[in-house]
Design an enzyme around this catalytic site. Structure first.
Site, PDB file in Angstrom:
ATOM      1  N   SER A  16     -12.876  20.796  44.636  1.00  9.88           N
ATOM      2  CA  SER A  16     -14.125  21.490  44.320  1.00  9.88           C
ATOM      3  C   SER A  16     -14.648  21.008  42.976  1.00  9.88           C
ATOM      4  O   SER A  16     -13.982  21.166  41.948  1.00  9.88           O
ATOM      5  CB  SER A  16     -13.892  22.996  44.275  1.00  9.88           C
ATOM      6  OG  SER A  16     -15.012  23.613  43.669  1.00  9.88           O
ATOM      7  N   HIS A  59     -15.902  19.216  47.850  1.00  4.97           N
ATOM      8  CA  HIS A  59     -16.393  20.587  48.048  1.00  4.97           C
ATOM      9  C   HIS A  59     -17.421  20.906  46.954  1.00  4.97           C
ATOM     10  O   HIS A  59     -17.136  20.816  45.762  1.00  4.97           O
ATOM     11  CB  HIS A  59     -15.204  21.547  47.963  1.00  4.97           C
ATOM     12  CG  HIS A  59     -15.508  22.962  48.276  1.00  4.97           C
ATOM     13  ND1 HIS A  59     -15.582  23.459  49.566  1.00  4.97           N
ATOM     14  CD2 HIS A  59     -15.741  24.027  47.463  1.00  4.97           C
ATOM     15  CE1 HIS A  59     -15.844  24.757  49.528  1.00  4.97           C
ATOM     16  NE2 HIS A  59     -15.954  25.126  48.253  1.00  4.97           N
ATOM     17  N   ASP A  83     -19.839  23.701  45.496  1.00  4.73           N
ATOM     18  CA  ASP A  83     -20.107  25.139  45.470  1.00  4.73           C
ATOM     19  C   ASP A  83     -21.517  25.414  44.976  1.00  4.73           C
ATOM     20  O   ASP A  83     -21.822  25.218  43.795  1.00  4.73           O
ATOM     21  CB  ASP A  83     -19.095  25.834  44.556  1.00  4.73           C
ATOM     22  CG  ASP A  83     -17.715  25.902  45.177  1.00  4.73           C
ATOM     23  OD1 ASP A  83     -17.599  26.453  46.288  1.00  4.73           O
ATOM     24  OD2 ASP A  83     -16.767  25.396  44.562  1.00  4.73           O
ATOM     25  N   MET A 108     -24.189  28.171  44.173  1.00  2.08           N
ATOM     26  CA  MET A 108     -24.273  29.612  43.885  1.00  2.08           C
ATOM     27  C   MET A 108     -25.639  29.931  43.302  1.00  2.08           C
ATOM     28  O   MET A 108     -26.151  29.157  42.477  1.00  2.08           O
ATOM     29  CB  MET A 108     -23.198  30.007  42.879  1.00  2.08           C
ATOM     30  CG  MET A 108     -21.789  29.610  43.280  1.00  2.08           C
ATOM     31  SD  MET A 108     -20.581  30.323  42.139  1.00  2.08           S
ATOM     32  CE  MET A 108     -19.090  29.461  42.629  1.00  2.08           C
ATOM     33  N   HIS A 159     -20.591  24.475  50.209  1.00  6.84           N
ATOM     34  CA  HIS A 159     -20.251  25.890  50.372  1.00  6.84           C
ATOM     35  C   HIS A 159     -21.354  26.705  49.709  1.00  6.84           C
ATOM     36  O   HIS A 159     -21.431  26.782  48.486  1.00  6.84           O
ATOM     37  CB  HIS A 159     -18.878  26.131  49.719  1.00  6.84           C
ATOM     38  CG  HIS A 159     -18.451  27.562  49.708  1.00  6.84           C
ATOM     39  ND1 HIS A 159     -17.417  28.017  48.910  1.00  6.84           N
ATOM     40  CD2 HIS A 159     -18.888  28.648  50.403  1.00  6.84           C
ATOM     41  CE1 HIS A 159     -17.263  29.316  49.101  1.00  6.84           C
ATOM     42  NE2 HIS A 159     -18.143  29.728  50.000  1.00  6.84           N
ATOM     43  N   MET A 195     -22.946  29.826  48.550  1.00  7.62           N
ATOM     44  CA  MET A 195     -22.781  31.241  48.193  1.00  7.62           C
ATOM     45  C   MET A 195     -24.150  31.715  47.733  1.00  7.62           C
ATOM     46  O   MET A 195     -24.408  31.909  46.531  1.00  7.62           O
ATOM     47  CB  MET A 195     -21.719  31.368  47.089  1.00  7.62           C
ATOM     48  CG  MET A 195     -20.305  31.190  47.634  1.00  7.62           C
ATOM     49  SD  MET A 195     -19.104  30.738  46.377  1.00  7.62           S
ATOM     50  CE  MET A 195     -19.366  28.969  46.329  1.00  7.62           C
ATOM     51  N   MET A 208     -12.064  32.920  52.330  1.00  3.15           N
ATOM     52  CA  MET A 208     -11.924  32.994  50.869  1.00  3.15           C
ATOM     53  C   MET A 208     -10.566  33.624  50.550  1.00  3.15           C
ATOM     54  O   MET A 208     -10.227  34.688  51.088  1.00  3.15           O
ATOM     55  CB  MET A 208     -13.032  33.842  50.248  1.00  3.15           C
ATOM     56  CG  MET A 208     -14.445  33.259  50.333  1.00  3.15           C
ATOM     57  SD  MET A 208     -14.666  31.616  49.615  1.00  3.15           S
ATOM     58  CE  MET A 208     -14.159  31.877  47.919  1.00  3.15           C
ATOM     59  N   GLY A 229     -17.254  33.348  43.813  1.00  2.00           N
ATOM     60  CA  GLY A 229     -18.104  33.397  42.621  1.00  2.00           C
ATOM     61  C   GLY A 229     -17.614  32.576  41.449  1.00  2.00           C
ATOM     62  O   GLY A 229     -18.429  32.022  40.721  1.00  2.00           O
ATOM     63  N   PHE A 230     -16.309  32.488  41.282  1.00  2.00           N
ATOM     64  CA  PHE A 230     -15.780  31.776  40.120  1.00  2.00           C
ATOM     65  C   PHE A 230     -14.502  31.033  40.485  1.00  2.00           C
ATOM     66  O   PHE A 230     -13.713  31.521  41.310  1.00  2.00           O
ATOM     67  CB  PHE A 230     -15.474  32.760  38.979  1.00  2.00           C
ATOM     68  CG  PHE A 230     -16.708  33.445  38.470  1.00  2.00           C
ATOM     69  CD1 PHE A 230     -17.504  32.859  37.491  1.00  2.00           C
ATOM     70  CD2 PHE A 230     -17.099  34.671  38.995  1.00  2.00           C
ATOM     71  CE1 PHE A 230     -18.662  33.493  37.046  1.00  2.00           C
ATOM     72  CE2 PHE A 230     -18.251  35.314  38.559  1.00  2.00           C
ATOM     73  CZ  PHE A 230     -19.042  34.713  37.583  1.00  2.00           C
ATOM     74  N   GLY A 231     -14.315  29.875  39.853  1.00  2.00           N
ATOM     75  CA  GLY A 231     -13.062  29.155  39.999  1.00  2.00           C
ATOM     76  C   GLY A 231     -12.006  29.756  39.088  1.00  2.00           C
ATOM     77  O   GLY A 231     -12.293  30.634  38.264  1.00  2.00           O
ATOM     78  N   GLY A 232     -10.784  29.290  39.246  1.00  2.00           N
ATOM     79  CA  GLY A 232      -9.708  29.659  38.339  1.00  2.00           C
ATOM     80  C   GLY A 232      -9.124  31.042  38.560  1.00  2.00           C
ATOM     81  O   GLY A 232      -8.398  31.548  37.716  1.00  2.00           O
ATOM     82  N   ASP A 277     -10.078  28.711  50.477  1.00  2.00           N
ATOM     83  CA  ASP A 277     -10.776  28.399  49.234  1.00  2.00           C
ATOM     84  C   ASP A 277     -10.476  29.478  48.205  1.00  2.00           C
ATOM     85  O   ASP A 277     -10.820  30.652  48.413  1.00  2.00           O
ATOM     86  CB  ASP A 277     -12.284  28.334  49.523  1.00  2.00           C
ATOM     87  CG  ASP A 277     -13.104  27.935  48.301  1.00  2.00           C
ATOM     88  OD1 ASP A 277     -12.523  27.657  47.237  1.00  2.00           O
ATOM     89  OD2 ASP A 277     -14.348  27.906  48.439  1.00  2.00           O
ATOM     90  N   GLY A 278      -9.847  29.052  47.102  1.00  2.00           N
ATOM     91  CA  GLY A 278      -9.583  29.969  46.003  1.00  2.00           C
ATOM     92  C   GLY A 278      -8.116  30.030  45.646  1.00  2.00           C
ATOM     93  O   GLY A 278      -7.290  30.459  46.460  1.00  2.00           O
ATOM     94  N   GLY A 279      -7.786  29.524  44.468  1.00  2.00           N
ATOM     95  CA  GLY A 279      -6.407  29.598  43.996  1.00  2.00           C
ATOM     96  C   GLY A 279      -5.446  28.678  44.728  1.00  2.00           C
ATOM     97  O   GLY A 279      -4.227  28.878  44.649  1.00  2.00           O
ATOM     98  N   GLY A 288     -10.031  23.491  43.256  1.00  2.00           N
ATOM     99  CA  GLY A 288     -10.823  23.146  42.081  1.00  2.00           C
ATOM    100  C   GLY A 288      -9.938  22.894  40.875  1.00  2.00           C
ATOM    101  O   GLY A 288      -9.671  21.756  40.493  1.00  2.00           O
TER     102      GLY A 288
HETATM  103  C1  DX5 Z   1     -15.341  29.964  44.153  1.00  2.00           C
HETATM  104  C2  DX5 Z   1     -15.487  28.685  44.883  1.00  2.00           C
HETATM  105  C3  DX5 Z   1     -14.280  27.814  44.924  1.00  2.00           C
HETATM  106  C4  DX5 Z   1     -13.723  27.438  43.583  1.00  2.00           C
HETATM  107  C5  DX5 Z   1     -12.248  27.387  43.745  1.00  2.00           C
HETATM  108  O1  DX5 Z   1     -16.166  30.941  44.664  1.00  2.00           O
HETATM  109  O2  DX5 Z   1     -15.882  28.879  46.224  1.00  2.00           O
HETATM  110  O3  DX5 Z   1     -14.527  26.649  45.695  1.00  2.00           O
HETATM  111  O4  DX5 Z   1     -14.173  26.203  43.110  1.00  2.00           O
HETATM  112  O5  DX5 Z   1     -11.691  27.171  42.511  1.00  2.00           O
HETATM  113  P1  DX5 Z   1     -10.120  27.245  42.276  1.00  2.00           P
HETATM  114  O6  DX5 Z   1      -9.495  26.193  43.166  1.00  2.00           O
HETATM  115  O7  DX5 Z   1      -9.976  26.959  40.838  1.00  2.00           O
HETATM  116  O8  DX5 Z   1      -9.669  28.605  42.665  1.00  2.00           O
HETATM  117 ZN    ZN Z   2     -16.011  27.051  47.437  1.00  2.00          ZN
END
Ligand code: DX5
Ligand code: ZN
Length: 235
Positions: A10, A34, A36, A38, A67, A69, A138, A143-146, A176-178, A198
């Site tokens: 991502s 990927h 994102d 938003m 993706h 959002m 999900m 909404g946010f990475g990390g 997707d996520g973590g 990501g």
């Molecule tokens: C968050 C995004 C993800 C995000 C994942 O809403 O859809 O794609 O980049 O980030 P990580 O891999 O850091 O959780």
């Molecule tokens: Zn995503």
């Protein structure tokens, strides 16, 4: 040949001032990039839109996994198909008629993906899956990475996998996520076969090597599961 596992870094975790270089950094190691999108309405965060996708498409040959959002995907999603996205995923929560939009996307020449956010059950959408090419579960709140991976989301992955296998559907189950070295195996064992990462990729010193490591972990988990399912010895 269709890869058994899809690794999709991502770019949300990449350096936005150097997106072309960041895309190139995973060429040959990633299957999809990927992206994102938003809109600061469907989710509080604001990222990128069609002009950036259009420019970045010219900078790399990696297929784009967009993706969205965003609110009102019926209005905006086809533009990403026209810009050459390989797959366009929109959120079930933002769309009254997901099947109609999936048809529009396929007609525009892209794969169609349906995403379910953390608080959305997957059961009402299982019957729609024949109209889709990807289902994105999900494993965080969008909404946010990390953010920390939520293992309880894997029940949705397992439900999707049972449904897909029972119906012999040709669809990727994406998480997707973590997703990272310590979580990808559980997601693969639950039945996911496409993995967005990501932080685990772009936070690594060598993003391509991080992709290869994630792929190896997912493949090994599936291989162990297959061996044990067939009555062989697990190692
Ligand atoms: C968050 C995004 C993800 C995000 C994942 O809403 O859809 O794609 O980049 O980030 P990580 O891999 O850091 O959780
Ligand atoms: Zn995503």
């Amino acid at each position: 040949m269709t890869p058994d596992i899809i690794i999709a870094p991502s770019i949300l975790a990449a350096d936005f001032a150097n997106l072309a270089a960041e895309a190139k950094a995973v060429e040959g190691a990633a299957d999809w990039l990927h992206v994102d999108v938003m809109d600061n309405h469907f989710v509080p965060n604001l990222t990128i839109g069609p002009p950036v996708v259009e420019s970045l498409r010219r900078a790399t040959g990696i297929p784009f996994d967009c993706h969205l959002m965003i609110e009102d995907p019926k209005r905006w999603a086809p533009a990403y198909a026209q810009l050459g996205a390989y797959n366009v995923t929109f959120h079930a929560e933002a769309c009254d008629d997901p099947v109609a939009l999936a048809k529009d996307l396929r007609a525009a020449g892209t794969l169609a993906g349906l995403a379910v956010d953390r608080d959305t059950p997957i059961e009402p959408y299982l019957e729609l899956l024949p109209h889709f090419d990807t289902i994105l579960v999900m494993t965080i709140k969008a909404g946010f990475g990390g953010q920390a991976f939520m293992p309880e989301m894997l029940d949705k992955v397992r439900a999707a996998r049972r449904h897909v296998d029972a119906g012999h559907l040709d669809i990727r189950i994406e998480v997707d996520g973590g997703i990272a070295a310590d979580t990808i195996e559980a997601a693969a064992l639950a039945g996911a076969d496409a993995f967005v990462a990501g932080t685990a990729v772009y936070g690594a010193h060598d993003p391509a090597e991080a992709c290869r490591k994630l792929r190896a972990l997912a493949q090994a988990a599936v291989a162990r599961q297959t061996t044990s399912d067939s009555g062989g010895t697990t190692v």
